[in-house]
Design an enzyme around this catalytic site. Structure first.
Site, mmCIF file in Angstrom:
data_model
loop_
_atom_site.group_PDB
_atom_site.id
_atom_site.type_symbol
_atom_site.label_atom_id
_atom_site.label_comp_id
_atom_site.label_asym_id
_atom_site.label_seq_id
_atom_site.Cartn_x
_atom_site.Cartn_y
_atom_site.Cartn_z
ATOM 1 N N ARG A 1 32.431 113.058 84.758
ATOM 2 C CA ARG A 1 31.693 113.157 85.795
ATOM 3 C C ARG A 1 31.639 114.183 85.954
ATOM 4 O O ARG A 1 32.474 115.365 86.735
ATOM 5 C CB ARG A 1 31.430 112.308 87.512
ATOM 6 C CG ARG A 1 31.742 110.909 87.096
ATOM 7 C CD ARG A 1 31.421 110.458 88.508
ATOM 8 N NE ARG A 1 32.194 108.839 88.102
ATOM 9 C CZ ARG A 1 33.023 108.297 88.478
ATOM 10 N NH1 ARG A 1 33.792 108.919 88.683
ATOM 11 N NH2 ARG A 1 32.940 106.868 88.926
ATOM 12 N N LYS B 1 34.617 109.101 92.149
ATOM 13 C CA LYS B 1 33.806 108.703 92.964
ATOM 14 C C LYS B 1 34.994 107.877 93.570
ATOM 15 O O LYS B 1 36.179 107.220 93.697
ATOM 16 C CB LYS B 1 33.287 107.771 91.709
ATOM 17 C CG LYS B 1 31.566 107.111 92.477
ATOM 18 C CD LYS B 1 31.062 106.941 91.496
ATOM 19 C CE LYS B 1 29.912 106.088 92.379
ATOM 20 N NZ LYS B 1 28.593 105.820 91.206
ATOM 21 N N HIS C 1 24.835 113.521 82.318
ATOM 22 C CA HIS C 1 25.121 112.097 82.568
ATOM 23 C C HIS C 1 24.922 111.280 81.259
ATOM 24 O O HIS C 1 25.794 109.990 80.580
ATOM 25 C CB HIS C 1 24.269 112.055 83.811
ATOM 26 C CG HIS C 1 24.250 110.113 84.042
ATOM 27 N ND1 HIS C 1 25.616 109.810 84.627
ATOM 28 C CD2 HIS C 1 23.529 108.856 84.581
ATOM 29 C CE1 HIS C 1 25.916 108.504 85.159
ATOM 30 N NE2 HIS C 1 24.052 108.807 84.586
ATOM 31 N N ARG D 1 28.546 111.577 79.135
ATOM 32 C CA ARG D 1 29.465 110.811 80.216
ATOM 33 C C ARG D 1 28.642 110.041 79.102
ATOM 34 O O ARG D 1 30.257 108.392 78.593
ATOM 35 C CB ARG D 1 29.238 110.660 81.392
ATOM 36 C CG ARG D 1 30.059 109.723 81.774
ATOM 37 C CD ARG D 1 30.418 109.969 83.827
ATOM 38 N NE ARG D 1 30.889 108.742 84.285
ATOM 39 C CZ ARG D 1 31.379 108.482 83.919
ATOM 40 N NH1 ARG D 1 32.913 108.703 83.646
ATOM 41 N NH2 ARG D 1 32.537 107.791 85.099
#
Length: 320
Positions: free
Chosen positions: A157, A182, A260, A263
C-alpha cells in the site's frame, strides 16, 4: 450559523480511537470531512445537540447530497453520497455503543447496495511500458522505477510504502518488512530477483543523491526512510501518487495510473497466474478473504474480455 454543541469533543474522541486502532490517517481525514459536513447541515437545520439527530434529518441530508454539485459543476456520484451516509452511520452507532446516544437514528435507514464495480488494472504489456518509461539516468527515475515495482510486485500500500526504512529491506533473504500495515499489523513480503536488483540500484546509486541535494545550511541527518524526496526527507503519499500518474502519462497509458491501481494489478496478475487466493490475501495484508476474492472475479472478467477480443470465432460471431 451555529454549531452542534459538543460535536468537536466527540469528533476528537472518534479521531483518537481511530488512530489507536491503527487505521489509515488518510481515511480518517476523509471521514472527518464527511462528518463535519453533516453536522454543519444539522446546525443549519436548528439541531443544537447530537441527541437531536433523527432519521428524518438524515433523510433530508441524503436529499441535500443528491442535489449538490462538485466544484466542477457535476452531481455528487452515488459512491460519494453512499460513503457520506455510511460514515455517519458508523459514527452514530459508535456513540450508541459508548453510551452517548440511547437510540441509533440510522437503525431503520436503508442504503443502496454498494456497487460491485471492479477497479481498473493494467495489462502485463502496459505494466512493462510503465516500468520502461523511467529515465534511468536520473536519481528520480531510479527512485520512481523502484516505487512502481514495489506497488506492482509485492502489492505494498502507498501508506506502507512511505513508511519503509532502508533497514526493512533484507537483500539476502529477498524480503521486505512492512511495519504498521493496515490494523497496525506487521507482515513480511517476498521480493523477486528483479525488484531486489531495482531496490539495490536505487539505494546504491540514487538515494545518496537525494541527501546531497539538501544545501549545507539545511543539511539533515539521514532520516533512514527508504524512499526520499528532493528535500532529503521521507517521500509523502501525495508525491508517490503524483509520480505514478506522471509515469502513466509518459508511458501513454490511457487508464488512470495510481498506487491503488498498481496494487490491484499486482493481485489480479497473481490470481491470473494461478496463485492461491489465501496466499494473495497474506501478501496484500487483507483482513477479509472476501476482499481478496474480488480479484478472482476480476481476473475471470479480464480473461473473458481478452477471449472475446482475440479469439477468431468470437470475432466471426460478432461479424455475422
Amino acid at each position: 450559523m451555529g454549531a452542534v454543541g459538543g460535536i468537536e469533543e466527540l469528533l476528537t474522541e472518534y479521531r483518537n480511537a481511530w488512530i489507536a486502532e491503527g487505521n489509515s490517517t488518510r481515511a480518517l481525514l476523509s471521514r472527518l470531512s464527511h462528518l463535519r459536513d453533516f453536522f454543519r447541515f444539522a446546525a443549519a437545520a436548528g439541531v443544537e445537540r447530537v441527541t437531536q439527530v433523527s432519521t428524518e434529518l438524515i433523510e433530508s441530508y441524503r436529499c441535500d447530497l443528491a442535489e449538490r454539485r462538485s466544484l466542477r459543476g457535476r452531481p455528487y456520484s452515488a459512491d460519494t453520497q453512499r460513503t457520506a451516509v455510511v460514515v455517519l452511520r458508523a459514527f452514530l452507532r459508535r456513540l450508541v455503543r459508548t453510551g452517548r446516544l440511547l437510540v441509533d437514528p440510522t437503525r431503520s435507514l436503508g442504503l443502496p447496495a454498494a456497487p460491485s464495480r471492479l477497479p481498473d488494472v493494467l495489462t502485463r504489456r502496459e505494466m512493462g511500458r510503465l516500468l520502461a518509461a523511467r529515465d534511468l539516468e536520473s536519481a528520480i527515475g531510479l527512485r520512481d522505477r523502484a516505487l512502481g515495482a514495489c506497488h506492482r510486485r509485492p502489492g505494498v500500500r502507498v501508506s506502507e510504502l512511505v513508511g519503509l526504512a532502508v533497514a526493512d529491506v533484507d537483500a539476502e533473504a529477498r524480503t521486505i518488512l512492512v511495519r504498521y500495515g493496515k490494523g497496525r499489523k506487521d507482515r513480511v513480503v517476498a521480493m523477486g530477483e528483479v525488484l531486489g536488483r531495482m531496490l539495490a540500484e536505487y539505494v546504491r546509486e540514487a538515494r545518496p543523491a537525494f541527501l546531497e541535494l539538501v544545501t549545507p545550511r539545511r543539511k539533515l541527518a539521514d532520516p533512514g526512510a527508504l524512499f526520499l524526496s528532493l528535500r532529503g526527507r521521507g517521500i509523502t503519499a501525495n508525491s508517490v501518487e503524483y509520480a505514478m500518474t506522471r509515469l502513466g502519462r509518459k508511458a501513454r497509458i490511457r487508464k488512470r495510473v495510481t498506487p491503488h491501481v498498481l496494487r490491484h494489478t499486482c493481485a489480479t496478475h497473481l490470481v491470473e497466474s494461478g496463485a492461491d487466493v489465501r496466499v494473495v490475501q497474506e501478501l496484500l495484508g487483507h483482513r477479509s478473504l472476501g476482499t481478496t476474492e474480488r480479484y478472482t472475479r476480476m481476473a475471470l472478467a479480464y480473461l473473458k474480455r481478452v477471449h472475446r477480443r482475440r479469439h477468431p470465432r468470437e470475432r466471426e460471431g460478432r461479424g455475422q
